[in-house]
Design a protein around this motif. Structure first.
Motif, mmCIF file in Angstrom:
data_model
loop_
_atom_site.group_PDB
_atom_site.id
_atom_site.type_symbol
_atom_site.label_atom_id
_atom_site.label_comp_id
_atom_site.label_asym_id
_atom_site.label_seq_id
_atom_site.Cartn_x
_atom_site.Cartn_y
_atom_site.Cartn_z
ATOM 1 N N UNK A 162 -3.939 -22.031 -75.854
ATOM 2 C CA UNK A 162 -2.647 -21.899 -76.534
ATOM 3 C C UNK A 162 -1.778 -22.992 -75.923
ATOM 4 N N UNK A 163 -1.285 -23.902 -76.755
ATOM 5 C CA UNK A 163 -0.594 -25.055 -76.175
ATOM 6 C C UNK A 163 0.398 -25.684 -77.142
ATOM 7 N N UNK A 164 1.263 -26.501 -76.571
ATOM 8 C CA UNK A 164 2.181 -27.322 -77.361
ATOM 9 C C UNK A 164 1.810 -28.771 -77.119
ATOM 10 N N UNK A 165 1.904 -29.599 -78.156
ATOM 11 C CA UNK A 165 1.568 -31.000 -77.972
ATOM 12 C C UNK A 165 2.294 -31.860 -78.992
ATOM 13 N N UNK A 166 2.640 -33.073 -78.565
ATOM 14 C CA UNK A 166 3.149 -34.068 -79.510
ATOM 15 C C UNK A 166 1.973 -34.957 -79.914
ATOM 16 N N UNK A 167 2.232 -35.943 -80.749
ATOM 17 C CA UNK A 167 1.150 -36.794 -81.260
ATOM 18 C C UNK A 167 1.119 -38.130 -80.528
#
Length: 295
Positions: free
Chosen positions: A89-94
């Motif tokens: 479960x994570x947050x990420x930008x590109x």
């Protein structure tokens, strides 16, 4: 004409309201969409199950990207022998210089504790792993996993107990993730080359399918349209423009409360099994952010 609801559903509504409180909660399909292996998704009312078998894992992502706020999901992890599997479960930008905040749940052989690995990437650079075991069995029931993100800190929380804080130390020359909008993701996949005991224990496919269950999807953050430039989103999503006071910019959220600091110390003393900050083999020179972290 008033429609009389059956007593049970009125009770149910009341319970849900009490549990959720004022948090902006939503159904899975309001906030998220499957990103791969749609045939490995099982929907059971408010419950979503992701399946991993020897054909494929599966994953989902938020429909929007966000800058600051808090994301939460309740997960019940794979039961029994989950060795070799990872639920993330994570947050990420590109992009190559992306920012990322990770929860990775490393499966294990029956009866051994699940390990939770967290990591923080800033401008494409990670290598900030911490691992801990939990103070409960995460396969027996749902528990909430949250990431709180503002301009001062990134906090990883388990059932609202902080297990990790990444503080803004730009004043010490350490880059901090604060100008890239991030999507929210989750997936389950086979990682038996490293996940369990360093890859010594492989996935036993006779126990497949491996199922992670989800509910309680919450995103309370600043939504960033794709068409808007990053700098404009950053401006729009912070209170410094004077127009609006966002809850995540409140002074009380610029650092942990005293109670939270004590909780974090307890987690580190009793449950942490690996911290990159004290791994002198990997880092003969202590990373700068480790020297200054006072928690």
């Amino acid at each position: 004409m008033a429609i009389a609801l059956p007593k049970m559903s009125v009770l149910l509504c009341f319970c849900v309201l009490v549990m959720v409180g004022l948090v902006s909660s939503a159904r899975f399909d309001e906030l998220f969409q499957p990103s791969w292996a749609l045939d490995h998704f099982i929907y059971e009312g408010e419950l979503l199950k992701l399946k991993l078998d020897n054909y494929s894992g599966s994953g989902f992502q938020s429909k929007s990207k966000y800058m600051f706020g808090k994301v939460t999901v309740q997960i019940k992890l794979v039961e029994g022998d989950s060795a070799g599997t990872v639920t993330a479960f994570y947050m990420s930008s590109d992009g190559p210089y992306h920012n990322e905040f990770d929860f990775e749940f490393l499966g294990n052989t029956t009866g051994e504790p699940y390990l939770v690995q967290t990591n923080v990437y800033v401008n494409g650079v990670g290598n900030r792993e911490q691992r801990l075991n939990l103070w409960f069995d995460p396969t027996k029931d749902f528990h909430s996993y949250s990431i709180l993100w503002n301009q001062h800190q990134v906090v990883f929380l388990v059932d609202e107990t902080p297990i990790r804080v990444h503080t803004n130390m730009e004043s010490k020359g350490v880059p901090f993730p604060k100008d890239q909008a991030m999507g929210v993701y989750s997936s389950i996949w086979n990682a038996d080359d490293w996940a369990t005991q360093g890859g010594r224990v492989k996935t036993d496919w006779s126990h497949a399918p491996f199922i992670a269950s989800y509910k309680g999807f919450e995103i309370d953050g600043c939504e960033c349209p794709v068409s808007v430039a990053a700098a404009d989103n950053a401006k729009k999503c912070s209170s410094s423009n004077g127009e609006k006071r966002y809850w995540w910019d409140e002074p009380t959220l610029s650092e942990l409360s005293l109670h939270q600091s004590h909780q974090l110390l307890w987690v580190k003393a009793n449950h942490m099994v690996y911290d990159y900050c004290s791994d002198t083999a990997r880092f003969p020179v202590t990373p700068v952010e480790c020297q200054h972290h006072h928690h």
